[in-house]
Design an enzyme around this catalytic site. Structure first.
Site, PDB file in Angstrom:
ATOM      1  NE  ARG A  70      -0.433   7.326  -9.157  1.00  0.00           N
ATOM      2  CZ  ARG A  70      -1.471   7.175  -8.352  1.00  0.00           C
ATOM      3  NH1 ARG A  70      -2.558   7.937  -8.490  1.00  0.00           N
ATOM      4  NH2 ARG A  70      -1.474   6.263  -7.394  1.00  0.00           N
ATOM      5  CE1 TYR A 109       3.330   1.272 -15.938  1.00  0.00           C
ATOM      6  CE2 TYR A 109       1.988  -0.564 -15.197  1.00  0.00           C
ATOM      7  CZ  TYR A 109       2.709   0.578 -14.924  1.00  0.00           C
ATOM      8  OH  TYR A 109       2.815   1.031 -13.633  1.00  0.00           O
TER       9      TYR A 109
HETATM   10  C1  G6P Z   1       1.499  -0.308 -10.615  1.00  0.00           C
HETATM   11  C2  G6P Z   1       2.771  -0.975 -11.021  1.00  0.00           C
HETATM   12  C3  G6P Z   1       3.896  -0.688 -10.111  1.00  0.00           C
HETATM   13  C4  G6P Z   1       3.996   0.781  -9.815  1.00  0.00           C
HETATM   14  C5  G6P Z   1       2.715   1.272  -9.202  1.00  0.00           C
HETATM   15  C6  G6P Z   1       2.734   2.792  -9.128  1.00  0.00           C
HETATM   16  O1  G6P Z   1       0.659  -1.117  -9.950  1.00  0.00           O
HETATM   17  O2  G6P Z   1       2.667  -2.352 -11.195  1.00  0.00           O
HETATM   18  O3  G6P Z   1       5.069  -1.172 -10.704  1.00  0.00           O
HETATM   19  O4  G6P Z   1       5.045   1.012  -8.893  1.00  0.00           O
HETATM   20  O5  G6P Z   1       1.600   0.908  -9.922  1.00  0.00           O
HETATM   21  O6  G6P Z   1       1.778   3.241  -8.221  1.00  0.00           O
HETATM   22  P1  G6P Z   1       1.836   4.728  -7.665  1.00  0.00           P
HETATM   23  O7  G6P Z   1       0.738   4.808  -6.672  1.00  0.00           O
HETATM   24  O8  G6P Z   1       3.216   4.932  -7.093  1.00  0.00           O
HETATM   25  O9  G6P Z   1       1.621   5.612  -8.858  1.00  0.00           O
END
Ligand code: G6P
Ligand code: NAD
Ligand code: MN
Length: 428
Positions: A272, A248
Site C-alpha cells: 500500500r 483492521y
Molecule cells: C485509514 C486509517 C488511517 C490511515 C489511512 C491510510 O483510513 O484510518 O489511520 O492513515 O487509512 O491511508 P493511505 O491512503 O495512506 O493508505
C-alpha cells in the site's frame, strides 16, 4: 483569535484540512494557520504550502497562512497543534509493510510489528514537539493523527503527561456518517456503544431513536477504507460474534487470508505504501498547477476519507462547547467500567467547552476484552522499552502480540527492524 499549527504540513492531505479550516474560520475566529515541516522535504512542502495559500486567498477569509521549518515559530502561542507527520516518511512505511512479511507476519503500517516500528520512530520526535507545546503554546489541544494514533496518544497523554491530548482516526466519523445514511437519521438520534483501541474497536450496540437496531448491521453495514483489502467478514461470523469489528480486525480474525493477500499484492503492485507513493506523485503534479485553487477529487484515492472533517468539527465543537458526540482516543475515565481509568481508548465523548466527557457505556464483552488488554499491554511495553532503552521489554511486547513472531523469530525480526530504522531508532 485562534492559531492552529499543523506539524507535517507538507502532507498531501493538507488541502483537505485547509478546506475544513476555511469552513469553520468564522465560528472559531481563526487568524493564523502555521504549517511546519522538515527542511529536507522542502520541495514537496513548497508545492503543498503554495497550494494551501492559494486556497486561503481564494476564500478571502482573513486567515494568514505561514509555512516554516522552525518548530518554535509554529508552536508558539498555538491553540491547536495537529500532528500529521509521518516519522521516517513513506520509505519508513514501506519498510514497516515489508520486513514483517519476510518472517511470515502481517506487514501493516499501524497494526502489529509494522505499527510498533512506526511508533518507535515517532516517540523521540513527539518528545521534542510536546516539550515545546508545554512551554510555548497557549495550552494547546494536541490533536494527534500521526499513526499509530492510539499508541502515540497513550505515549503523549500517559507518559509525557500532556493533558490536552486527543487521538483521532477517520474511521469513527465514517461509522457515524454511515449509520446516519443507513438509518436515514440525524447524528443526535444515534446512540452507539463503540469501544476498544484505535484500529482495534467494536460496535456492540446501535440504538436509533431509542430502538435497538444492532442486528441490522450484519447484513447492511459495509465500511472499508481504501487502504485495506475489501475482503468482508463472513456474515455468519458477524452474527455469531454479535459485534461489528473495525476493518483492521481482519488482520487478527482473518490473518491467513490477509497475509496471502499481502504477499500477492506485494508481488503484483507493491505494498500500500508503494501505491500511495504513486498517488502522491499524481497529487503533487496537480497541486503544482498554479490555476488549481480547490481540493482535487483524486485525493479520494487515499484511505483518510473525512479525516479533516473530523479535525475541523472537533476544533469547532471544543471552541464553541457544542455538546456533540465525537468518538476519539482519550482516557477511559469510567466509560468502559471494567477497564482502568487511564487506558487511552477509542470511545464516544461529549464535547464541552475546552473539554470532553466520556459516555458511560458499562462493561466490555468477554469476546473482546482480553484482546484489548493484550494490545494495551503491548503498547505500554513498547513505550516503556523505548523510554528505558530496554530491549527486553520490546521483545516481550513482540511476543505477546497475536500478530507478532514466535520465539525463534523475535530476535532476528527485532534486529532487522533496528537495522532498517538506523537513525530513527538508535540507542538500544
Ligand atoms: C485509514 C486509517 C488511517 C490511515 C489511512 C491510510 O483510513 O484510518 O489511520 O492513515 O487509512 O491511508 P493511505 O491512503 O495512506 O493508505
Ligand atoms: P506524509 O508522508 O505525506 O507525511 C506528512 C509530512 O510529515 C511530510 O511532508 C513529511 O516531510 C513530514 N514529516 C516527517 N517527519 C517530520 C518531523 N519530524 N517533523 C515535521 N514534519 C515531519 O504522510 P501522510 O500520508 O500525509 O500522512 C501523515 C500522517 O497522518 C501519517 O502518520 C498517517 O498515518 C496519518 N494519518 C492518520 C489518519 C488517522 O486515521 N489517524 C488518517 C490519515 C493520515
Ligand atoms: Mn486511523
Amino acid at each position: 483569535m485562534m492559531k492552529i499549527c499543523v506539524i507535517g504540513g507538507g502532507s498531501t492531505y493538507t488541502p483537505e484540512l485547509i478546506e475544513g479550516f476555511i469552513n469553520i474560520h468564522e465560528q472559531i475566529q481563526l487568524k493564523e494557520l502555521w504549517l511546519l515541516d522538515l527542511k529536507q522535504n522542502d520541495h514537496k512542502f513548497g508545492i503543498v504550502a503554495d497550494f494551501a495559500r492559494r486556497m486561503v486567498q481564494k476564500a478571502n477569509c482573513g486567515v494568514a497562512l505561514h509555512s516554516t521549518f522552525t518548530p518554535q515559530e509554529a508552536i508558539e502561542g498555538a491553540d491547536f497543534i495537529i500532528h500529521q507527520f509521518r516519522p521516517g516518511g513513506l520509505q519508513g512505511r514501506i519498510a514497516d509493510e515489508t520486513i514483517p512479511l519476510r518472517y511470515g507476519l502481517i506487514g501493516q503500517e499501524t497494526t502489529g510489528m509494522g505499527g510498533m516500528a512506526c511508533a518507535l520512530r515517532a516517540f523521540p520526535i513527539l518528545e521534542q514537539y510536546v516539550e515545546l507545546a508545554k512551554h510555548m503554546s497557549n495550552q494547546a489541544w494536541i490533536i494527534n493523527f500521526s499513526n499509530p494514533s492510539g499508541m502515540l496518544t497513550e505515549f503523549i497523554r500517559n507518559y509525557l503527561q500532556y493533558e490536552r491530548t486527543i487521538g483521532l482516526c477517520n474511521y469513527p466519523i465514517n461509522v457515524l456518517r454511515s449509520l446516519q445514511n443507513l438509518f436515514g437519521c440525524q447524528q443526535q438520534e444515534i446512540f452507539v456503544k463503540y469501544y476498544g483501541l484505535n484500529h482495534l474497536s467494536w460496535i456492540e450496540q446501535v440504538m436509533i431513536q431509542g430502538i435497538d437496531r444492532t442486528a441490522d448491521l450484519w447484513q447492511s453495514f459495509h465500511l472499508n477504507p481504501k487502504n485495506i483489502p475489501d475482503a468482508p467478514f463472513p456474515l455468519e461470523f458477524l452474527e455469531q460474534l454479535g459485534l461489528l469489528p473495525n476493518p483492521y480486525l481482519k488482520y487478527f480474525y482473518m490473518t491467513d487470508t490477509m497475509l496471502q493477500q499481502q504477499c500477492e499484492a506485494q508481488q503484483a503492485q507493491g505494498t500500500r505504501g508503494e501505491i500511495v507513493q504513486a498517488i502522491e506523485t499524481e497529487l503533487l503534479n496537480l497541486y503544482a498547477d498554479p490555476s488549481l485553487d480547490h481540493k482535487p477529487p483524486q485525493l479520494e484515492q487515499r484511505g483518510g476519507a473525512l479525516y479533516s472533517t473530523a479535525a475541523a468539527e472537533l476544533i469547532h465543537d471544543l471552541v464553541t462547547g457544542a455538546r456533540t458526540t465525537h468518538i476519539i482516543n482519550t482516557r477511559n475515565n469510567g466509560a468502559i467500567q471494567d477497564f482502568p481509568d487511564n487506558y487511552i481508548m477509542e470511545i464516544p465523548v461529549t464535547i464541552i467547552q475546552q473539554g470532553t466527557e466520556p459516555l458511560m457505556l458499562g462493561n466490555s464483552h468477554k469476546a473482546v476484552s482480553g484482546l484489548i488488554v493484550t494490545i494495551k499491554n503491548f503498547e505500554r511495553l513498547v513505550i516503556e522499552g523505548y523510554l528505558q532503552k530496554n530491549e527486553d521489554l520490546i521483545r516481550q511486547a513482540m511476543l505477546i502480540h497475536p500478530l507478532g513472531p514466535r520465539l525463534s523469530h523475535v530476535e532476528p525480526l527485532w534486529q532487522a527492524l533496528k537495522t532498517a530504522n538506523a537513525g530513527f531508532m538508535d540507542g538500544y
